[in-house]
Design a protein around this motif. Structure first.
Motif, PDB file in Angstrom:
ATOM      1  N   LEU A 229      35.445  28.279  42.614  1.00  0.00           N
ATOM      2  CA  LEU A 229      36.833  28.471  42.195  1.00  0.00           C
ATOM      3  C   LEU A 229      37.773  28.696  43.374  1.00  0.00           C
ATOM      4  O   LEU A 229      38.981  28.498  43.254  1.00  0.00           O
ATOM      5  CB  LEU A 229      36.916  29.652  41.227  1.00  0.00           C
ATOM      6  CG  LEU A 229      36.267  29.432  39.852  1.00  0.00           C
ATOM      7  CD1 LEU A 229      36.265  30.728  39.065  1.00  0.00           C
ATOM      8  CD2 LEU A 229      36.999  28.339  39.091  1.00  0.00           C
ATOM      9  N   GLU A 230      37.237  29.097  44.522  1.00  0.00           N
ATOM     10  CA  GLU A 230      38.086  29.289  45.699  1.00  0.00           C
ATOM     11  C   GLU A 230      38.819  28.006  46.079  1.00  0.00           C
ATOM     12  O   GLU A 230      39.885  28.060  46.699  1.00  0.00           O
ATOM     13  CB  GLU A 230      37.256  29.773  46.899  1.00  0.00           C
ATOM     14  CG  GLU A 230      36.733  31.196  46.760  1.00  0.00           C
ATOM     15  CD  GLU A 230      35.402  31.268  46.035  1.00  0.00           C
ATOM     16  OE1 GLU A 230      34.736  32.305  46.151  1.00  0.00           O
ATOM     17  OE2 GLU A 230      35.032  30.280  45.354  1.00  0.00           O
ATOM     18  N   ALA A 231      38.252  26.853  45.707  1.00  0.00           N
ATOM     19  CA  ALA A 231      38.899  25.582  46.035  1.00  0.00           C
ATOM     20  C   ALA A 231      40.232  25.421  45.309  1.00  0.00           C
ATOM     21  O   ALA A 231      41.085  24.636  45.730  1.00  0.00           O
ATOM     22  CB  ALA A 231      37.970  24.420  45.677  1.00  0.00           C
ATOM     23  N   LEU A 232      40.420  26.168  44.215  1.00  0.00           N
ATOM     24  CA  LEU A 232      41.663  26.081  43.446  1.00  0.00           C
ATOM     25  C   LEU A 232      42.723  27.056  43.937  1.00  0.00           C
ATOM     26  O   LEU A 232      43.851  27.043  43.439  1.00  0.00           O
ATOM     27  CB  LEU A 232      41.382  26.356  41.965  1.00  0.00           C
ATOM     28  CG  LEU A 232      40.364  25.443  41.283  1.00  0.00           C
ATOM     29  CD1 LEU A 232      40.163  25.884  39.838  1.00  0.00           C
ATOM     30  CD2 LEU A 232      40.796  23.991  41.339  1.00  0.00           C
ATOM     31  N   ALA A 233      42.380  27.897  44.909  1.00  0.00           N
ATOM     32  CA  ALA A 233      43.293  28.946  45.362  1.00  0.00           C
ATOM     33  C   ALA A 233      44.652  28.409  45.810  1.00  0.00           C
ATOM     34  O   ALA A 233      45.692  28.973  45.442  1.00  0.00           O
ATOM     35  CB  ALA A 233      42.635  29.753  46.474  1.00  0.00           C
ATOM     36  N   PRO A 234      44.733  27.316  46.620  1.00  0.00           N
ATOM     37  CA  PRO A 234      46.052  26.832  47.040  1.00  0.00           C
ATOM     38  C   PRO A 234      46.936  26.423  45.864  1.00  0.00           C
ATOM     39  O   PRO A 234      48.156  26.598  45.911  1.00  0.00           O
ATOM     40  CB  PRO A 234      45.722  25.623  47.928  1.00  0.00           C
ATOM     41  CG  PRO A 234      44.337  25.880  48.412  1.00  0.00           C
ATOM     42  CD  PRO A 234      43.644  26.555  47.271  1.00  0.00           C
ATOM     43  N   LEU A 243      48.194  35.609  43.870  1.00  0.00           N
ATOM     44  CA  LEU A 243      47.116  35.358  42.917  1.00  0.00           C
ATOM     45  C   LEU A 243      45.896  34.815  43.652  1.00  0.00           C
ATOM     46  O   LEU A 243      45.992  33.882  44.443  1.00  0.00           O
ATOM     47  CB  LEU A 243      47.570  34.347  41.861  1.00  0.00           C
ATOM     48  CG  LEU A 243      46.562  33.963  40.772  1.00  0.00           C
ATOM     49  CD1 LEU A 243      46.169  35.183  39.957  1.00  0.00           C
ATOM     50  CD2 LEU A 243      47.146  32.875  39.880  1.00  0.00           C
ATOM     51  N   GLY A 244      44.738  35.416  43.403  1.00  0.00           N
ATOM     52  CA  GLY A 244      43.500  34.972  44.035  1.00  0.00           C
ATOM     53  C   GLY A 244      42.372  34.897  43.028  1.00  0.00           C
ATOM     54  O   GLY A 244      42.337  35.662  42.058  1.00  0.00           O
ATOM     55  N   VAL A 245      41.438  33.979  43.246  1.00  0.00           N
ATOM     56  CA  VAL A 245      40.318  33.820  42.332  1.00  0.00           C
ATOM     57  C   VAL A 245      39.087  33.395  43.125  1.00  0.00           C
ATOM     58  O   VAL A 245      39.191  32.659  44.107  1.00  0.00           O
ATOM     59  CB  VAL A 245      40.640  32.785  41.229  1.00  0.00           C
ATOM     60  CG1 VAL A 245      40.905  31.407  41.832  1.00  0.00           C
ATOM     61  CG2 VAL A 245      39.543  32.716  40.193  1.00  0.00           C
ATOM     62  N   ALA A 246      37.939  33.896  42.692  1.00  0.00           N
ATOM     63  CA  ALA A 246      36.673  33.536  43.323  1.00  0.00           C
ATOM     64  C   ALA A 246      35.599  33.493  42.241  1.00  0.00           C
ATOM     65  O   ALA A 246      35.757  34.041  41.153  1.00  0.00           O
ATOM     66  CB  ALA A 246      36.302  34.542  44.409  1.00  0.00           C
ATOM     67  N   GLY A 247      34.492  32.828  42.549  1.00  0.00           N
ATOM     68  CA  GLY A 247      33.411  32.674  41.593  1.00  0.00           C
ATOM     69  C   GLY A 247      33.005  31.222  41.463  1.00  0.00           C
ATOM     70  O   GLY A 247      33.499  30.350  42.172  1.00  0.00           O
TER      71      GLY A 247
END
Length: 319
Positions: A229-234, A243-247
């Motif tokens: 999901l880090e690839a969607l951060a930008p 807003l940040g997301v990981a997993g």
């Protein structure tokens, strides 16, 4: 006795004179034929190839360079070392080889049929900074086009991408995500009543499959396993910079959108989810795992939910 007022009949050209004129014409004609025959090679091996390429890509806000080309009247068109740079000189895309499955003669006879275009080994680097990217900068003229869509037949297109690589860089965090072994096909039929078909797969670092039929209605199916999901951060930070997301995401979801109606059907699952947002007041939402099977539709403004059941390590919620 002949009439003295009548002029004598003109004598026929001497055969030697006719042969002389023929020889005079053969030389220029041969030069003209040779010039036409070698014209594609001249374009391919000189700066003319870049002039023509840049003229064809005039709507791009960047610079297009073609390192080499193979052009012939009776051979397929092949471009090598194609590079697209943004206004700052950064490489947005580099393509080792582009092959057009038509000869120059066939393209001249039927310019509306490009045949199959094969893009081999493209490397694309998208640099995200704040609320834009280098790719959007290059395409800004096309994205800003407000002219009404044409209602006539489209130019048919059969595009195939083999062995591509996509890198997404985030200048705010310095992080990047890389997707490798990308294969894709895009089929655009001439009739606007027929849908545009898109198929894309990526095998590394996680398997991603996308199938889309764009028309009326449009249908998109996305399936992935272990997608970071880090690839969607930008993209997410465009909604909120904090807003940040990981997993990791596992999904098999089909979305259908039509005139006044739509539906979603499938399953979403995450592992190791971590979400940070201003609404959490500095806290981080963490879930070891979560799964959401969903089936819902919208028609005539009415929402119908057949299934929506969220199961996670906190508990279960149903709609």
């Amino acid at each position: 006795m002949s009439d003295p007022a009548t002029p004598p009949a003109p004598s026929a050209p001497h055969p030697a004179a006719r042969r002389k004129w023929r020889f005079k014409l053969i030389g220029p004609l041969a030069v003209l034929l040779l010039a036409v025959w070698f014209a594609p090679a001249v374009v391919a091996k000189t700066a003319l190839r870049n002039r023509i390429a840049r003229s064809a890509a005039g709507d791009l806000n960047g610079t297009l360079d073609v390192g080499d080309a193979s052009l012939g009247w009776f051979s397929n068109v092949e471009l090598r070392g194609v590079t697209l740079t943004d206004p700052q000189g950064r490489v947005v895309a580099h393509v080792p080889k582009v092959t057009v499955g038509r000869t120059l003669v066939s393209l001249i006879r039927d310019p509306g049929d490009l045949g199959e275009i094969v893009v081999t080994g493209p490397v694309v680097e998208v640099v995200c900074e704040r609320d834009t990217s280098n790719l959007e900068t290059v395409l800004q003229k096309l994205l800003a086009d407000t002219s009404p869509p044409s209602t006539g037949p489209r130019t048919p297109l059969n595009l195939r991408v083999a062995g591509g690589t996509l890198t997404v860089r985030d200048t705010d965090t310095g992080r990047f995500s890389e997707f490798r072994e990308i294969d894709a096909t895009v089929t655009v039929p001439a009739a606007r009543t027929e849908p545009v078909a898109v198929k894309l797969t990526a095998n590394a670092p996680a398997r991603v499959d996308v199938e889309a039929s764009i028309g009326e209605p449009s249908r998109v199916r996305v399936a992935t396993s272990g997608f970071a999901l880090e690839a969607l951060a930008p993209l997410l930070r465009r909604a909120d910079p904090k807003l940040g997301v990981a997993g990791s995401l596992t999904a098999d979801l089909t979305v259908v959108v039509g005139a006044g109606a739509g539906s979603v059907d499938g399953t979403l699952g995450v592992k190791g989810l971590a979400v940070t947002a201003p609404a959490l007041s500095g806290d981080t939402l963490r879930l070891a795992s979560a799964e959401l099977p969903v089936r819902a539709s919208v028609s005539g403004g009415a929402l119908r939910v057949e299934r929506a059941e969220l199961t996670c390590d906190v508990g279960t919620a149903r709609l």
